[in-house]
Scaffold this active site. Sequence first.
Site, PDB file in Angstrom:
ATOM      1  N   TRP A 160      -8.093  26.338  12.254  1.00 37.95           N
ATOM      2  CA  TRP A 160      -7.811  25.974  13.813  1.00 37.95           C
ATOM      3  C   TRP A 160      -7.247  25.361  14.655  1.00 37.95           C
ATOM      4  O   TRP A 160      -6.246  24.433  14.307  1.00 37.95           O
ATOM      5  CB  TRP A 160      -9.402  24.904  14.773  1.00 37.95           C
ATOM      6  CG  TRP A 160      -9.631  25.286  16.573  1.00 37.95           C
ATOM      7  CD1 TRP A 160      -8.951  25.895  17.236  1.00 37.95           C
ATOM      8  CD2 TRP A 160      -9.676  23.939  16.879  1.00 37.95           C
ATOM      9  NE1 TRP A 160      -9.503  25.682  18.636  1.00 37.95           N
ATOM     10  CE2 TRP A 160     -10.169  24.638  18.074  1.00 37.95           C
ATOM     11  CE3 TRP A 160      -9.195  22.846  16.286  1.00 37.95           C
ATOM     12  CZ2 TRP A 160     -10.107  22.815  19.409  1.00 37.95           C
ATOM     13  CZ3 TRP A 160     -10.122  21.786  17.477  1.00 37.95           C
ATOM     14  CH2 TRP A 160     -10.212  22.028  18.565  1.00 37.95           C
ATOM     15  N   ASP A 241     -15.202  19.652  10.299  1.00 37.67           N
ATOM     16  CA  ASP A 241     -14.916  20.176  11.722  1.00 37.67           C
ATOM     17  C   ASP A 241     -16.635  21.178  11.497  1.00 37.67           C
ATOM     18  O   ASP A 241     -16.468  22.208  10.990  1.00 37.67           O
ATOM     19  CB  ASP A 241     -14.426  20.549  11.504  1.00 37.67           C
ATOM     20  CG  ASP A 241     -14.395  20.999  13.504  1.00 37.67           C
ATOM     21  OD1 ASP A 241     -15.179  20.785  14.096  1.00 37.67           O
ATOM     22  OD2 ASP A 241     -13.236  21.242  13.798  1.00 37.67           O
ATOM     23  N   LYS A 277     -20.629  25.858  21.360  1.00 42.36           N
ATOM     24  CA  LYS A 277     -20.942  26.844  20.722  1.00 42.36           C
ATOM     25  C   LYS A 277     -22.410  27.321  20.832  1.00 42.36           C
ATOM     26  O   LYS A 277     -23.034  28.074  21.421  1.00 42.36           O
ATOM     27  CB  LYS A 277     -20.142  27.687  20.003  1.00 42.36           C
ATOM     28  CG  LYS A 277     -19.422  27.360  19.776  1.00 42.36           C
ATOM     29  CD  LYS A 277     -18.433  28.160  20.398  1.00 42.36           C
ATOM     30  CE  LYS A 277     -17.040  28.060  20.499  1.00 42.36           C
ATOM     31  NZ  LYS A 277     -16.089  26.676  20.551  1.00 42.36           N
TER      32      LYS A 277
END
Length: 430
Positions: A160, A241, A277
């Site tokens: 990311w 993460d 999400k």
Amino acid sequence: MTSDIPINRLARVALHLAPESETQSSISGQQTRAMSSRFLDVPQAPPDAILGISEAFKADTSPDKMNLGVGAYRTEEGKPLVLGAVREAERREYLNMGGIPEFCKLAAALAFGKGSAALQEGRNATIQCLSGTGSLRVGGEFLSSFYPGPKLVLIPTPSWANHKAIFKRCGMQTQEYRYYKPETRGLDYEGMLEDIRAAPDGAVLLLHACAHNPTGVDPTPEQWQGILEVTQSKKLLPFFDSAYQGFASGDLDRDGASLRMFADTGMEMLLAQSFAKNMGLYGERVGALSVVVGDAAAAKKVESQLKITARQMYSNPPRHGASIATRILGDPALMDQWKQELKGMADRIHTMRQGLYDALQEVGAPGDWTHILKQIGMFSFTGLTRPQVENMTNKWHVYMTFDGRISMAGLSSGKCKYLAEAIKDSVENC
């Protein structure tokens, strides 16, 4: 008092300098927990001048208590005044620096499992943060100030885009390790382990818990075990993460298996969680940061510093989204409904992968497209080059990132063949 606990400095030195041959075998959870924490030297942070007073006031049981530190209007009865303009609205006050305690407890249990030894032994410090980004930033600031090991974060390539920027902003150095192999459009497992072994002992190792962004390529359980063993032998500090738990496979436990594998050894680690999400709370900024250490006393001191860090960055987190997440995580009926909806979301993603693959076969797109089926989660690394991506946009009006990543969630069954035709044309002519 935690500050009076003696620290065996020789044991700490031995922990960091033990020969690699002594750490090749997997360290059991009991052995690791018996070791002194690398964070025992973290000082206890003083209470915040304002919010600390409010917390102390709430804990005071005296009938004569009086809070004169709060900077908000109070009535003669010492209660907030509900103005006529807002009397129909729900009264809300600031959360404390660490957020909603019940949310923190439930978020940690969701990630590590209710039976986690780290949670049962009080070796975790968990605070509510501003989604995954805020959790990473608070964690990075904490490591920059207090981590006794190398101020170096190992980041997969690709990753990311914000990962490197966040840690650099915190004053940490970053170093890439191989992760994605373009030739196979899969995991470069051997290259990954080689790069990690070459890194300095004690460095911070950033890992995607599941549904790697942007590639959609995850290690197998056996590969995760190999990554764990190298992490132990190098005495690295894992920083997970987790932005897609439950959203990747449709199973919360399966998607949390990697970080639980690491936590169950008793090793120290960090975890940044996001509920943007998997709960669709994009605009609510709901997240949590957990720091798992080897000693319950160290966990309390770490938590105090995490709260101070949050206080200095954004004072305290928002209430609304975290209240929703707390209700869902704590209510069995809502939890069951959420699990079903998560599975429905994940199943649709899987259906889109199969639909695109079938359409690519139907139109005769050159090349092997099985990686579309092997990858997992919201994203897929198609393997398209930048010129091919530009053709997709300019000619076919298909918008995607220049690295060839597509969001499977943005695809519909009726558009699979059109996308396949666009890919075929771009591969053949660009």
